[in-house]
Design a protein around this motif. Structure first.
Motif, short mmCIF file in Angstrom:
data_model
loop_
_atom_site.label_atom_id
_atom_site.label_comp_id
_atom_site.label_asym_id
_atom_site.label_seq_id
_atom_site.Cartn_x
_atom_site.Cartn_y
_atom_site.Cartn_z
N GLU A 119 8.27 -130.58 -51.69
CA GLU A 119 7.98 -129.79 -52.91
C GLU A 119 6.48 -129.57 -53.07
OE1 GLU A 119 9.82 -132.52 -55.61
OE2 GLU A 119 11.48 -131.16 -56.01
N ASN A 120 5.68 -130.53 -52.58
CA ASN A 120 4.25 -130.44 -52.86
C ASN A 120 3.38 -130.18 -51.64
OD1 ASN A 120 4.85 -131.04 -55.51
ND2 ASN A 120 4.51 -133.24 -55.25
N THR A 137 1.23 -127.34 -50.83
CA THR A 137 2.05 -126.13 -50.91
C THR A 137 2.44 -125.81 -52.35
OG1 THR A 137 4.05 -127.45 -50.55
CG2 THR A 137 3.04 -126.45 -48.60
N LYS A 138 1.83 -126.51 -53.30
CA LYS A 138 2.20 -126.25 -54.70
C LYS A 138 1.66 -124.91 -55.19
CE LYS A 138 2.32 -129.48 -57.92
NZ LYS A 138 2.00 -130.69 -58.72
N GLN A 139 0.57 -124.47 -54.54
CA GLN A 139 -0.02 -123.19 -54.97
C GLN A 139 0.79 -122.05 -54.39
OE1 GLN A 139 -2.47 -123.46 -57.05
NE2 GLN A 139 -2.50 -125.66 -56.72
N ALA A 140 0.92 -120.99 -55.18
CA ALA A 140 1.64 -119.81 -54.71
C ALA A 140 0.80 -119.08 -53.67
CB ALA A 140 1.92 -118.88 -55.89
N GLU A 148 4.14 -113.27 -55.91
CA GLU A 148 3.82 -114.64 -55.54
C GLU A 148 5.03 -115.29 -54.90
OE1 GLU A 148 0.43 -116.02 -58.74
OE2 GLU A 148 2.49 -116.72 -58.98
N TYR A 150 6.35 -119.00 -52.50
CA TYR A 150 6.02 -120.39 -52.15
C TYR A 150 6.68 -120.74 -50.83
CZ TYR A 150 4.62 -120.81 -57.02
OH TYR A 150 3.99 -120.62 -58.23
N ILE A 173 10.08 -118.53 -47.16
CA ILE A 173 9.33 -118.43 -48.41
C ILE A 173 10.26 -117.88 -49.49
CG2 ILE A 173 6.98 -118.19 -47.51
CD1 ILE A 173 7.31 -115.16 -47.61
N CYS A 175 10.37 -116.82 -53.95
CA CYS A 175 9.61 -116.74 -55.19
C CYS A 175 10.16 -117.81 -56.12
CB CYS A 175 9.68 -115.35 -55.80
SG CYS A 175 11.11 -115.01 -56.83
N ASN A 176 9.35 -118.23 -57.05
CA ASN A 176 9.78 -119.24 -58.00
C ASN A 176 10.45 -118.55 -59.18
OD1 ASN A 176 10.16 -121.72 -59.09
ND2 ASN A 176 8.09 -121.91 -59.91
#
Lengths: 385, 164
Positions: A119-120, A137-140, A148, A150, A173, A175-176
């Motif tokens: 996750e991080n 990897t927390k940043q988009a 954006e 992830y 990848i 998107c959130n």
């Protein structure tokens, strides 16, 4: 015109026409007739390793099972041809650690180079978990279209792929945002990380166009397999295969519709997505829908296997709801140009999620029977000639 | 012979007929599939029928032959122990904790055999009956859900139900 000239004219005219007519008369692509053979096999593997995180890779001609047990925090690498453990080791770090976050996926390139996507962060470790590389990897990441995304995955059906020659790691990848959000489908699907420079670039292909106009509920996810320079992607509600050539960054689509598919893909009413009984509605939608699932490449026979779950009625003759767990599983066999060579309805007792390829053939996990030894994982092995 | 004069034209017509018949059958087939898909999409919009399905609990208990007197009052949990995330440790703990506080007759029906869960229920000081749906009758009575179900019954009536 002499008789000889007329006869010559007759044959030179009619034969090409007859030939073309016969060709079109078949109406369908010609299939080689392949006969399936089925045998049974089982693997003695600690239950904990056969979790959703497992992989099977082919290294130097051997198939290797890669498992991670969340309960014991151990990695397992097992040679499937010899059935010998190559290693089993407990990791130094905990994947429940809040700085690392929960595990999405892992991949063992070799015992000293193991990738974990969490996750991080993205980690590269050895078999004991000694961290050699770490990237947050927390940043988009900015998608080329401006959105954006992830580095993340939810189902491990889009495995990590490491191109060792170029030191590049390919990842899913997302998107959130929720799958009910139309923005989800405007995003790209895969990115590559250059481990030397740290640069991330996003591969130039998207979800199928149809996803932008119609909501297909839970039946939207991609499955990917890599063969040489080709990343081959199968989407659940699209019969085509999307093939991305990494060498020239181009995408080509190949028609690959199962002959067992008799319904167009079924839309899901978005108003049910936010209702109290969303899960049941999604379950019913998945039950009735035609769904394309996992795709695998068989390096021994140079064919692809694509799984298709056949549509079925909402209710059976008794008036009770049909079960999602009883959908018929179709195995499609494709040649290296993605032509369909054969299809086989293998019935309802299989779990395509637990499928992989070894020298022996295509392994497909069977639904556990009562009285089976739970220390074993059971498979049917499909081969053909 | 005069026919040779028209041979090319005849062949072209035959060829076009074959091509047309093939593409036409494909187009018809795809249209049928699209229409059928729309019909199924409409079926999926049916109204909720949970009350009707959960009322099948009495017929289910009778058919399964479980020793439950449905004339009396019961609190019944139908658990799906082998479905991912439905019977996680946390979920089971939460269910057993709330079950401990209930005073009426408790019944656990497991959708699948799961010895660990059975043991957990029996050792949690809960005075409960535990049954296993060994014949897949839950599905046949429309009582199979991808969630755990809690039903309160009294005198052959469902007084309350909820997914857990």
């Amino acid at each position: 015109m002499t008789m000889a000239m007329r006869v010559r004219s007759f044959f030179t005219t009619i034969f090409p026409i007859v030939f073309l007519a016969l060709f079109f008369f078949s109406c369908k692509q010609a299939k080689r007739k392949l006969m399936f053979n089925i045998t049974q096999d089982s693997l003695l593997i600690d239950h904990g390793f056969f979790s959703k995180f497992f992989n099977v890779s082919t290294v130097s001609g051997s198939s290797q099972f890669q498992g991670f047990s969340a309960s014991t925090n151990e990695l397992l690498l097992l040679n499937l041809d010899t059935r010998k453990e190559q290693f089993r080791s407990r990791l130094d770090f905990l994947l429940k650690d809040s700085t690392i976050g929960g595990l999405f996926q892992f991949y063992i390139h070799n015992p000293d180079s193991i990738f974990f996507l969490t996750e991080n962060c993205l980690l590269l470790t050895d078999r004991l978990g000694t961290i050699k590389y770490r990237r947050n990897t927390k940043q988009a990441i900015k998608d080329a279209d401006g959105g954006e995304v992830y580095l993340m995955d939810v189902s491990n059906q889009f495995p990590l792929f490491f191109d060792a020659a170029r030191n590049e790691l390919y990842m899913h990848i997302m998107c959130n945002c929720g799958i009910e959000d139309s923005a989800f489908y405007t995003k790209r699907v895969e990115a590559k990380l250059d481990l030397a420079s740290g640069a991330i670039s996003i591969l130039n292909y998207h979800f199928p166009e149809r996803y932008r106009h119609t909501f297909y509920g839970q039946n939207v996810f991609p499955f990917r397999v890599v063969n040489g320079p080709f990343n081959v992607i199968s989407f659940e509600s699209d019969d085509s295969l999307h093939v991305f050539n990494r060498d020239n960054n181009s995408l080509k689509k190949y028609p690959c519709r199962s002959s067992y598919q008799n319904l167009d893909f079924i839309p899901f009413d978005p108003s049910f997505y936010h209702s109290n009984h969303r899960i049941d509605r999604l379950n019913q939608h998945m039950t009735v829908s035609p769904i394309y699932k996992k795709i695998l490449f068989d390096p021994y026979r140079k064919v692809y296997y694509r799984f298709f779950l056949r549509e079925m009625p909402l209710k059976n003759d008794r008036g009770t709801y049909n079960s999602l767990l009883k959908k018929e599983v179709i195995v499609m066999v494709l040649d290296s140009n993605f032509n369909i060579l054969a299809e086989k309805n293998i019935g309802t007792s299989y779990m395509p999620y637990y499928s992989f390829v070894t020298r022996k053939g295509l392994y497909v996990g069977t639904v556990p029977k009562k009285n089976e030894n739970s220390n074993y994982a059971y498979f049917s092995v499909f081969t053909w000639n | 012979m005069p026919i040779f004069r028209y041979l090319l034209g005849i062949n072209a017509v035959i060829l076009n007929l074959f091509v047309a018949s093939c593409t036409n059958s494909d187009v018809n087939s795809r249209k049928w599939e699209a229409d059928a898909s729309k019909n199924v999409a409409e079926q999926l919009k049916h109204t909720d029928d949970y009350d009707e399905r959960i009322n099948n609990i009495f017929a289910y208990i009778r058919k399964a032959g479980f020793a439950i007197q449905t004339d009396n009052c019961h609190k019944i949990y139908i658990l799906q122990p082998n479905l991912c995330n439905v019977c996680s440790e946390e979920t089971v703990k939460s269910i057993l904790d709330s079950a401990r506080s209930l005073n009426t007759s408790l019944v656990f029906i497991l959708g699948d055999e799961n010895k660990e869960l059975e043991k957990q229920i029996r050792t949690t000081n809960i005075n409960a009956k535990v049954f296993v749906d060994t014949s897949n009758l839950l599905e046949q009575h429309n009582l199979f859900f991808l969630k755990n179900l809690f039903i309160v019954t009294c005198a052959n009536k469902v007084n309350f139900w909820a997914f857990k």
